[in-house]
Design a protein around this motif. Structure first.
Motif, PDB file in Angstrom:
ATOM      1  N   TYR A  31      -4.723   4.579  -5.794  1.00 29.29           N
ATOM      2  CA  TYR A  31      -5.505   5.310  -4.798  1.00 29.29           C
ATOM      3  C   TYR A  31      -5.830   6.730  -5.253  1.00 29.29           C
ATOM      4  O   TYR A  31      -6.857   7.293  -4.857  1.00 29.29           O
TER       5      TYR A  31
ATOM      6  N   ARG B 193      -0.150   3.951  -4.319  1.00 24.64           N
ATOM      7  CA  ARG B 193      -0.500   5.259  -3.753  1.00 24.64           C
ATOM      8  C   ARG B 193      -0.821   6.287  -4.840  1.00 24.64           C
ATOM      9  O   ARG B 193      -1.799   7.026  -4.736  1.00 24.64           O
TER      10      ARG B 193
ATOM     11  N   ARG C 231      -9.761  -1.170   1.190  1.00 24.00           N
ATOM     12  CA  ARG C 231      -9.080  -1.715   2.375  1.00 24.00           C
ATOM     13  C   ARG C 231      -9.957  -2.740   3.091  1.00 24.00           C
ATOM     14  O   ARG C 231      -9.461  -3.761   3.567  1.00 24.00           O
TER      15      ARG C 231
ATOM     16  N   GLU D 208       0.818  -1.214   0.000  1.00 28.10           N
ATOM     17  CA  GLU D 208       0.000   0.000   0.000  1.00 28.10           C
ATOM     18  C   GLU D 208       0.850   1.262   0.000  1.00 28.10           C
ATOM     19  O   GLU D 208       0.423   2.306  -0.483  1.00 28.10           O
TER      20      GLU D 208
END
Length: 545
Positions: A458, A454, A470, A448
């Motif tokens: 995300y 990231r 998550r 992650e």
């Protein structure tokens, strides 16, 4: 835990609460009906006469609760005597210098009175063995001696008990056996904690501190602890070498002797040095906590008259006849009850120790709202976690020297948990599943934090979308953890029944429903964490390692 979760739309979060709440209500209803049927059919499960005003039998299959909920009231007067003597010695300047000696003598007399002086000598002899092992300033020597004692405990406890209590009636022998095994296992942990600290303190005096000190989490003018980065991974070590008297005072400290919780020796030593008389506000807080613990004691005793989960899980033949909802309810109930009973078993002695100026670890956190299994280890038995972190994980390199050392430390921690709990096959499976969960969580956290996840993944999601991802990624690990719990409580006889009916032979529609409910539970746990309603981050120690 530790991640900041975004808020979800109200309708979505409400759906998760309703789904999980309805599932729990239905599971408990199914368990109640199954308990009622087993009682009415006179199934061969462990039931005995309960409270007369309820006119129902009571489940007494949880031997740990059945024993300590009665025996602890026999030792509380002796604990109270220790606190009174400690207070008198603290106030009397003439005898204050002899406080540790007199309290140690009191502890020795109490142990001899309650467990027999032959058992007392047996414990003293082992204390001396570990103390002599620490005299050579070898961590390996201390661990070798500790493992030998654990081996005797795991494979020779029946013979030791028969020797120590020769001539006792069979019912008394069973009682002494349970106390002996429980207390002996806890003592070995205290002996190891003390002797490893002693070895590090001896090395610290002889050697020059290397590199820079690890920063302390709390600064104050003067403490008995100095920070040094030692070659074994970097831990704070004692300034002076503890003595044999310190060892007996720590290991035999009466308020925590019988049930715990464990305070690692560094914290015990420091809290003793910095302890102050119990203030009025502190005493009020302690009394409120004791009232709370009494409430949970009553709740625990009451629900065992209506839900016979422990009796069912102990009898694999009867358990195998039950449907999947009942099996799920049994697993859920024994997990919750395990937490609730340790609120009492750990909580009451801990509050008495707080009167004496100590700060034992907090009682277990609610297991319903822990969705990361690393947090389960951190916040359920904080004393065991502190022990493994300080004496196994960090000396192996910890998380500061790359994933390889982190993996080695994790493997050795779970090997210790397996051997300390009894080295049974079902415990091996439980620890193995837990180890895989912790490794996968560590890998997931590393993944992650990568640039790809990231910035490439995300960044395209909303904060609520990241939370959903998550939660989905947590479901397989939490689902796997349930079977670890089933094996831990069900053992080698009932564990496979859960595995078969809830995983291997389960219809797809039931399996998908199970996963959806687990997902709802994860989202609710995240919401509890987001709102700060849980007490998972409450730390009672003055210092971290």
């Amino acid at each position: 835990m530790g991640l900041k979760h975004a808020a979800l739309p109200l309708w979505e979060q409400a759906t998760y609460w309703v789904c999980e709440g309805a599932a729990i209500i239905y599971m408990m209803y199914s368990l109640y009906c199954a308990s009622e049927d087993a009682w009415r059919r006179n199934e061969p499960i462990k039931l005995e006469n309960g409270w007369t005003f309820l006119n129902r039998p009571r489940d007494f299959a949880d031997s740990e609760w059945d024993f300590w909920s009665h025996y602890i009231w026999q030792v509380i007067p002796w604990m109270a005597g220790h606190l009174i003597l400690s207070h008198v010695l603290r106030m009397d300047l003439k005898f204050h210098r002899y406080k540790k000696v007199l309290l140690t003598l009191y502890s020795i007399l109490v142990i001899g009175q309650l467990l027999g002086f032959r058992t007392l000598l047996f414990f003293c002899a082992q204390s001396l063995i570990l103390y002599l092992a620490s005299a050579v300033s070898s961590v390996a020597c201390v661990w070798t001696a500790g493992i030998i004692l654990l081996t005797v405990l795991n494979y020779g406890e029946h013979a030791v008990c028969r020797y120590l209590y020769l001539g006792e009636a069979s019912q008394n022998l069973e009682k002494y056996y349970y106390v002996l095994v429980y207390v002996w296992a806890n003592l070995i942990q205290r002996w190891l904690a003390f002797c490893l600290e002693r070895v590090w303190a001896q090395r610290n005096i002889r050697e020059t501190p290397v590199l820079q000190a690890y920063p302390s989490s709390v600064t104050h003018k003067k403490t008995p602890v100095e920070n040094f980065a030692l070659p074994n991974g970097g831990v704070t070590v004692l300034k002076e070498v503890p003595t044999l008297l310190d060892m007996f005072y720590y290991a035999f400290y009466i308020p925590l002797f019988f049930t715990g919780p464990l305070i690692v020796y560094k914290d015990f030593h420091m809290q003793e040095k910095l302890s102050q008389p119990c203030s009025r506000d502190r005493l009020r807080d302690i009394l409120l906590n004791i009232v709370r613990i009494m409430f949970w004691t009553f709740v625990n005793c009451t629900i065992l008259h209506f839900f016979y989960a422990h009796a069912l899980i102990e009898n694999s033949v009867v358990l195998g006849k039950e449907n999947r909802w009942v099996l799920t309810a049994v697993g859920y109930f024994v997990g919750q009850f395990f937490m609730m009973k340790y609120i009492v078993i750990f909580g009451l002695p801990a509050q008495l120790a707080r009167i004496d100026g100590f700060e034992p670890p907090t009682v277990p956190a609610c297991v319903s709202y822990i969705y990361c299994y690393t947090d389960m280890w951190k916040y359920f038995d904080k004393g065991l976690y502190d022990f493994m972190k300080r004496y196994i994980f960090i000396p192996c390199g910890g998380s500061q020297h790359g994933f390889g050392y982190q993996l080695l430390g994790s493997v050795l921690c779970f090997l210790y948990v397996f051997y300390w709990h009894g080295a049974e096959y079902y415990l091996f499976l439980w620890c193995l599943i837990n180890l895989f969960e912790v490794i996968f969580e560590q890998l997931g956290a590393s993944l992650e934090s990568t640039h790809f996840v990231r910035d490439k993944f995300y960044s395209k999601l909303s904060p609520a979308g990241i939370r959903r991802v998550r939660a989905v990624s947590s479901v397989p690990l939490l689902f796997m953890s349930l079977f670890a719990i089933f094996y831990f409580f069900g053992g080698s006889s009932s564990g496979p029944i859960f595995l078969s009916k809830l995983l291997l032979d389960i219809p797809w529609d039931c399996f998908l429903l199970f996963l959806v409910l687990v997902y709802c539970g994860v989202q609710n746990a995240m919401e509890i964490d987001r709102l700060g309603l849980g007490k998972l981050r409450r730390v009672v120690h003055v210092h971290d390692t």
